[in-house]
Write an enzyme that holds these catalytic residues in place. Structure first.
Site, short mmCIF file in Angstrom:
data_model
loop_
_atom_site.label_atom_id
_atom_site.label_comp_id
_atom_site.label_asym_id
_atom_site.label_seq_id
_atom_site.Cartn_x
_atom_site.Cartn_y
_atom_site.Cartn_z
N SER A 7 0.84 -1.19 0.00
CA SER A 7 0.00 0.00 0.00
C SER A 7 0.88 1.24 0.00
O SER A 7 1.62 1.49 0.96
CB SER A 7 -0.89 0.02 1.26
N HIS A 32 -1.41 -1.42 -4.17
CA HIS A 32 -2.66 -1.04 -3.52
C HIS A 32 -2.67 0.47 -3.31
O HIS A 32 -1.76 1.04 -2.71
CB HIS A 32 -2.74 -1.78 -2.18
N ASP A 34 -4.78 3.64 -1.82
CA ASP A 34 -5.85 3.97 -0.87
C ASP A 34 -6.42 5.35 -1.15
O ASP A 34 -5.72 6.36 -1.03
CB ASP A 34 -5.30 3.93 0.56
N MET A 36 -9.14 8.16 -0.05
CA MET A 36 -9.97 8.58 1.09
C MET A 36 -10.59 9.93 0.80
O MET A 36 -9.91 10.82 0.29
CB MET A 36 -9.11 8.68 2.34
N HIS A 65 -8.46 1.10 -3.72
CA HIS A 65 -9.35 0.86 -2.58
C HIS A 65 -10.07 2.18 -2.28
O HIS A 65 -9.49 3.11 -1.74
CB HIS A 65 -8.50 0.40 -1.38
N MET A 67 -12.17 4.29 -0.28
CA MET A 67 -12.79 4.54 1.04
C MET A 67 -13.53 5.87 0.92
O MET A 67 -13.12 6.90 1.47
CB MET A 67 -11.69 4.58 2.11
N MET A 136 -11.37 -5.77 6.18
CA MET A 136 -10.50 -4.80 6.86
C MET A 136 -10.09 -5.34 8.22
O MET A 136 -10.93 -5.82 8.99
CB MET A 136 -11.22 -3.45 7.04
N PHE A 142 -6.39 5.35 8.25
CA PHE A 142 -4.99 5.68 8.52
C PHE A 142 -4.11 4.44 8.40
O PHE A 142 -4.55 3.34 8.77
CB PHE A 142 -4.83 6.26 9.94
N GLY A 143 -2.90 4.65 7.92
CA GLY A 143 -1.93 3.57 7.93
C GLY A 143 -1.31 3.46 9.32
O GLY A 143 -1.53 4.31 10.19
N GLY A 144 -0.58 2.39 9.55
CA GLY A 144 0.19 2.25 10.79
C GLY A 144 -0.60 1.88 12.03
O GLY A 144 -0.10 2.01 13.14
N ASP A 174 -6.33 -6.15 5.01
CA ASP A 174 -5.75 -4.81 4.88
C ASP A 174 -5.78 -4.12 6.24
O ASP A 174 -6.85 -3.88 6.80
CB ASP A 174 -6.59 -4.02 3.86
N GLY A 176 -2.52 -3.23 9.40
CA GLY A 176 -1.69 -3.85 10.45
C GLY A 176 -1.07 -5.17 10.01
O GLY A 176 -0.75 -6.02 10.85
N GLY A 196 1.36 -1.69 4.20
CA GLY A 196 1.92 -0.36 3.96
C GLY A 196 3.16 -0.14 4.80
O GLY A 196 4.30 -0.27 4.34
C1 DX5 Z 1 -6.24 1.80 5.86
C2 DX5 Z 1 -5.85 1.50 4.42
C3 DX5 Z 1 -4.71 0.55 4.34
C4 DX5 Z 1 -3.44 1.07 4.93
C5 DX5 Z 1 -2.67 -0.08 5.47
O1 DX5 Z 1 -7.21 2.74 5.90
O2 DX5 Z 1 -6.93 0.92 3.72
O3 DX5 Z 1 -4.48 0.07 3.02
O4 DX5 Z 1 -2.65 1.78 4.03
O5 DX5 Z 1 -1.58 0.43 6.12
P1 DX5 Z 1 -0.72 -0.38 7.19
O6 DX5 Z 1 -0.18 -1.59 6.48
O7 DX5 Z 1 0.31 0.59 7.58
O8 DX5 Z 1 -1.66 -0.77 8.31
ZN ZN Z 2 -6.47 -0.14 1.71
#
Ligand code: DX5
Ligand code: ZN
Length: 232
Positions: A7, A32, A34, A36, A65, A67, A136, A142-144, A174, A176, A196
């Site tokens: 991602s 991937h 994302d 938003m 993806h 969102m 999900m 958010f990532g991380g 997708d 963590g 990601g």
């Molecule tokens: C979350 C996104 C994910 C995100 C995953 O809202 O859909 O694709 O980038 O990021 P990590 O791998 O850092 O959890």
């Molecule tokens: Zn995603």
């Protein structure tokens, strides 16, 4: 078949092209992306211009993806920009059927995503029609974030539904996903892994991180490893 989908949300955008080439060299199967909208999730990210910019950079399929609250408004634009598959959320539609068929008519693959609070059974009526179901494993936005502990049970339940209704449908996870959680998801029955932070933030670099994740997935595939222990 399994697939690793880095991602780019976690990538350094000043080096996006270079980093995408690196994960491709590390054995990534798709990219991937994302999207938003600040409504469906409390964050903004990227739009069709990023897909368009990446299209000539890589031969890998680009998976978008969405969102967003109103995915129907954007699918054509993303497809025209070079997206190979479009994933949208079940939560924003009273009937996902028409949009599934519209995306397919554009020549793209179709994925349907569910948030952690949506029962996997809600996907049941649509599974025969989709190429991918995205479970999900964090709340999107958010990532991380940390992998939610209820996720493995949800993956197992979704795998059963998919095997019964459309075994060709991919089961994607997708949120963590890292070297500790990826074997758990693989053994629960997921076969596409979005990552990601664990790839683009890896001290060993995205190329090596992708290759390592692919090796762990291969060693933990649900079908071939029933009853054996987790390899990490
Ligand atoms: C979350 C996104 C994910 C995100 C995953 O809202 O859909 O694709 O980038 O990021 P990590 O791998 O850092 O959890
Ligand atoms: Zn995603």
């Amino acid at each position: 078949m399994t697939a690793i989908a880095p991602s780019i949300l976690a990538a350094d955008f000043s080096k996006l092209g270079e980093l995408v080439r690196e994960v491709e060299a590390g054995g990534a199967d798709r990219i991937h992306i994302d999207v938003m909208d600040g409504h469906f999730v409390p964050n903004l990210s990227m739009g069709p211009v990023v897909v368009k910019g990446l299209r000539p950079v890589t031969r890998l399929p680009l998976e978008v993806h969405l969102m967003v609250k109103d995915p129907a408004k954007f699918v054509e634009l993303f497809r025209k920009s070079g997206a190979d598959s479009l994933i949208f959320h079940l939560e924003v539609l009273s009937d996902a059927g028409p949009l599934i068929r519209h995306v397919r008519s554009l020549g793209a693959k179709v994925g349907l995503a569910i948030n952690p609070g949506t029962p996997v059974e809600c996907l049941e009526p649509y599974l025969p029609e989709v190429d991918l179901a995205l479970c999900m494993t964090v709340w999107p936005g958010f990532g991380g974030q940390a992998f939610l502990p209820e996720s493995p049970d949800r993956i197992v339940a979704l795998r059963k539904l998919i095997n019964r209704l459309n075994p060709k449908c991919e089961l994607e996870v997708d949120g963590g996903i890292d070297l500790a959680t990826v074997p758990i998801c693989a053994r629960a029955g997921a076969n596409v892994f979005v990552a990601g932070t664990s790839i683009f933030g890896s001290p060993s670099g995205p190329r090596e991180a992708t290759a390592t994740m692919a090796r762990i997935v291969a060693a933990n595939q649900a079908d071939s490893l029933a009853g054996s222990s987790v390899v990490a």
